[in-house]
Design a protein around this motif. Sequence first.
Motif, PDB file in Angstrom:
ATOM      1  N   SER A 367       0.858  -1.435  -0.008  1.00 38.68           N
ATOM      2  CA  SER A 367       0.230   0.278   0.037  1.00 38.68           C
ATOM      3  C   SER A 367       0.767   0.958  -0.043  1.00 38.68           C
ATOM      4  CB  SER A 367      -1.326   0.645   1.372  1.00 38.68           C
ATOM      5  OG  SER A 367      -1.750  -1.288   1.588  1.00 38.68           O
ATOM      6  N   ASN A 368       0.559   2.004  -0.824  1.00 33.66           N
ATOM      7  CA  ASN A 368       1.628   3.510  -0.989  1.00 33.66           C
ATOM      8  C   ASN A 368       0.236   5.010  -1.420  1.00 33.66           C
ATOM      9  OD1 ASN A 368       1.775   3.671  -3.871  1.00 33.66           O
ATOM     10  ND2 ASN A 368       3.266   1.853  -2.753  1.00 33.66           N
ATOM     11  N   GLU A 369       1.062   5.616  -1.330  1.00 28.46           N
ATOM     12  CA  GLU A 369       0.335   6.676  -1.828  1.00 28.46           C
ATOM     13  C   GLU A 369       0.140   7.181  -3.451  1.00 28.46           C
ATOM     14  OE1 GLU A 369       3.551   8.445  -0.190  1.00 28.46           O
ATOM     15  OE2 GLU A 369       2.903   6.993   0.881  1.00 28.46           O
ATOM     16  N   GLN A 370       0.685   6.668  -3.752  1.00 28.69           N
ATOM     17  CA  GLN A 370       1.129   6.785  -5.040  1.00 28.69           C
ATOM     18  C   GLN A 370      -0.447   5.933  -5.940  1.00 28.69           C
ATOM     19  OE1 GLN A 370       3.854   7.215  -3.622  1.00 28.69           O
ATOM     20  NE2 GLN A 370       5.423   5.684  -4.768  1.00 28.69           N
ATOM     21  N   LEU A 371      -0.817   4.877  -5.205  1.00 28.81           N
ATOM     22  CA  LEU A 371      -1.773   4.203  -5.875  1.00 28.81           C
ATOM     23  C   LEU A 371      -3.260   5.095  -6.902  1.00 28.81           C
ATOM     24  CD1 LEU A 371      -2.033   1.288  -3.291  1.00 28.81           C
ATOM     25  CD2 LEU A 371      -1.734   1.408  -5.158  1.00 28.81           C
ATOM     26  N   PRO A 372      -3.370   6.278  -6.338  1.00 25.69           N
ATOM     27  CA  PRO A 372      -4.495   6.077  -6.830  1.00 25.69           C
ATOM     28  C   PRO A 372      -4.204   6.788  -8.888  1.00 25.69           C
ATOM     29  CG  PRO A 372      -3.953   7.423  -4.396  1.00 25.69           C
ATOM     30  CD  PRO A 372      -3.589   6.541  -5.312  1.00 25.69           C
ATOM     31  N   ALA A 373      -2.561   7.330  -8.614  1.00 25.76           N
ATOM     32  CA  ALA A 373      -1.884   8.099  -9.613  1.00 25.76           C
ATOM     33  C   ALA A 373      -1.208   6.790 -10.706  1.00 25.76           C
ATOM     34  CB  ALA A 373      -0.978   8.421  -9.528  1.00 25.76           C
ATOM     35  N   LEU A 378      -3.664   2.989 -14.726  1.00 21.98           N
ATOM     36  CA  LEU A 378      -3.771   1.199 -15.081  1.00 21.98           C
ATOM     37  C   LEU A 378      -4.772   1.252 -15.690  1.00 21.98           C
ATOM     38  CD1 LEU A 378      -3.026  -0.624 -12.552  1.00 21.98           C
ATOM     39  CD2 LEU A 378      -1.457  -1.242 -14.608  1.00 21.98           C
ATOM     40  N   SER A 379      -6.342   2.322 -15.246  1.00 16.48           N
ATOM     41  CA  SER A 379      -7.422   2.134 -16.440  1.00 16.48           C
ATOM     42  C   SER A 379      -7.781   3.064 -17.802  1.00 16.48           C
ATOM     43  CB  SER A 379      -8.481   3.445 -15.809  1.00 16.48           C
ATOM     44  OG  SER A 379      -7.968   3.981 -14.422  1.00 16.48           O
ATOM     45  N   LYS A 380      -6.110   2.682 -18.051  1.00  8.94           N
ATOM     46  CA  LYS A 380      -6.031   2.833 -19.578  1.00  8.94           C
ATOM     47  C   LYS A 380      -6.673   1.683 -20.424  1.00  8.94           C
ATOM     48  CE  LYS A 380      -3.330   7.303 -19.058  1.00  8.94           C
ATOM     49  NZ  LYS A 380      -2.960   8.091 -18.796  1.00  8.94           N
ATOM     50  N   LEU A 381      -5.914   0.807 -19.622  1.00  8.02           N
ATOM     51  CA  LEU A 381      -5.892  -0.566 -20.391  1.00  8.02           C
ATOM     52  C   LEU A 381      -7.325  -1.851 -19.144  1.00  8.02           C
ATOM     53  CD1 LEU A 381      -2.245  -0.193 -19.279  1.00  8.02           C
ATOM     54  CD2 LEU A 381      -2.907  -0.579 -21.587  1.00  8.02           C
ATOM     55  N   ALA A 382      -7.834  -1.440 -18.382  1.00  6.02           N
ATOM     56  CA  ALA A 382      -9.217  -2.140 -17.882  1.00  6.02           C
ATOM     57  C   ALA A 382     -10.070  -1.147 -17.500  1.00  6.02           C
ATOM     58  CB  ALA A 382      -7.999  -2.861 -17.384  1.00  6.02           C
ATOM     59  N   ASP A 383     -10.457  -1.882 -16.812  1.00  4.90           N
ATOM     60  CA  ASP A 383     -11.824  -1.587 -15.537  1.00  4.90           C
ATOM     61  C   ASP A 383     -10.769  -1.937 -14.264  1.00  4.90           C
ATOM     62  OD1 ASP A 383     -13.464  -0.597 -17.453  1.00  4.90           O
ATOM     63  OD2 ASP A 383     -14.629  -2.713 -17.068  1.00  4.90           O
ATOM     64  N   VAL A 384     -10.849  -1.232 -13.502  1.00  4.12           N
ATOM     65  CA  VAL A 384      -9.481  -1.045 -12.485  1.00  4.12           C
ATOM     66  C   VAL A 384     -10.586  -0.403 -11.204  1.00  4.12           C
ATOM     67  CG1 VAL A 384      -7.668  -0.387 -11.606  1.00  4.12           C
ATOM     68  CG2 VAL A 384      -7.534  -0.499 -13.597  1.00  4.12           C
ATOM     69  N   THR A 385      -9.994  -1.575  -9.989  1.00  7.05           N
ATOM     70  CA  THR A 385     -10.542  -1.615  -8.980  1.00  7.05           C
ATOM     71  C   THR A 385      -9.731  -2.240  -8.028  1.00  7.05           C
ATOM     72  OG1 THR A 385     -11.701  -3.246  -8.542  1.00  7.05           O
ATOM     73  CG2 THR A 385     -12.997  -1.581  -9.071  1.00  7.05           C
TER      74      THR A 385
END
Length: 479
Positions: A367-373, A378-385
């Motif tokens: 877990s880290n702060e960069q996750l939202p970025a 990644l959402s450019k490649l797939a649906d991400v959750t």
Amino acid sequence: MKPVVMKFGGTSVEDSPAILRTARIVQGRLARGQRPVVVVSAMSKVTDQLLTAAKAAGRGDRSGALAISSRLRHRHCDTSEILLPVHRKGEIQNWIQQEFESLDEILRGLSAVGELTPRTNDMVVSFGERLSSRLVAEAFCDQGIPAVHVDARNCIVTDGQHGKAVPNDALIEARCGQYLRPLIEAGHVPLMGGFIGSTVEGATTTLGRGGSDFTAALIGGGLEAEAIEIWTDVNGIMTADPRVCPDALRVKTISFEEAAELAYFGAKVLHPATILPAVQKNIPVLVLNSRNADNEGTRITALATHCRSPFKSIAAKRRLTIIDMVASRMLMSHGYLRAVFDVFDKHKCAVDMVSTSEVSVSLTVDSNEQLPALAADLSKLADVTYEGRKALICMVGGNIRGQNGIAAQVFHAVRHINVRMISQGASEINMSFMIDEDDVDEAVRSLHAAFFVDPDPEVFDVSARSEAAVQIGHGAGKT
Ligand code: ASP
Ligand code: MG
């Protein structure tokens, strides 16, 4: 006779009582007729503080950096004041003052320029081991140990990758012959700082965090040592974290491969990649407790000893996030996973575990702060959750190989817990699965109860358990 390399971590040299305890352990080896070579870390937390100071200076925060240095100066002087005999104090304290003068000069220079390079960072951080090793050598001499301080930078020759320098085995072996062997043969105890090294040109380098174990393995390899002892503040590798699982047992012997899996998954006893040079030369590595020196610790060997239970230990890695990606059209197309991993690479984010299906990929990361970025990319490649507060449970043991029904036993033991992702490592000695962080303690206890009911006494220290059983027996009837 072959020397034995004894490495003492930061907690074993953190203050004067710890240093005196360490001296007694080395005296014990001398009394047995052994020939110790000693490697010490910086006093505990000193490396962290030096790194903070360097960073502050690099930001231009001169007074912040100097304040840290001043606290470190006092700590080293105060320790020498308690530890050293009157006739040595003057010289050593003068030397400590001079070292801190040079450190402060570097820090002032850095803050004037407002820039920190990996090279200057190494220069700053090397003070930790330079100071601790000289101080401990002096204390040892006062305790009657024929210690001779050796500048580690004369022995550990590395390339120029500052912060994570790569050692040059051939040169190290030659330097061990040049600087250490004559001392050992003359009956002295060479003592040096871990972690630091030098390029052939003389620039100070470091081997990466926790690098003193690496130094010990390199020196042990270079000297063809009889054994390498890693002295820490735990009794060795345990079957589980004793804070989570009070009936965890000490593992008496474990293979290098097994120890490596455990370390990666959060058993913080040592970083096995660093002991590889010793394992390759078949030199046994022992993990021992400087607060409990009579304990036999854990012996790490090249090959696993036969064990009748499938697992040696259960580790847990917390603070993970699971990322699920669903891309029905693209997943199995050529180059897709590569594109996914390029995104992780861009964000310098290490992936722990991966599992794929026809239309989805799940991955776990710290877990880290960069996750939202990261998720946005990644959402450019797939649906991400993504979902945090996950943990990996990692069961390690050489005997998973070729045994039927182990997975069934594992998942039966945790059948009351929701398991998200499963992987059996390619190494075949590691079975891991992901659960909610809140379930970790319960899972570890259940697995421990299932797999260590009848532990093999050749591999596990069952004496503690039988003592406990006797105590419980005697205590029966009382409150
Ligand atoms: N002092 C260094 C560190 O804290 C090296 C070591 O202790 O092994 O990373
Ligand atoms: Mg360490």
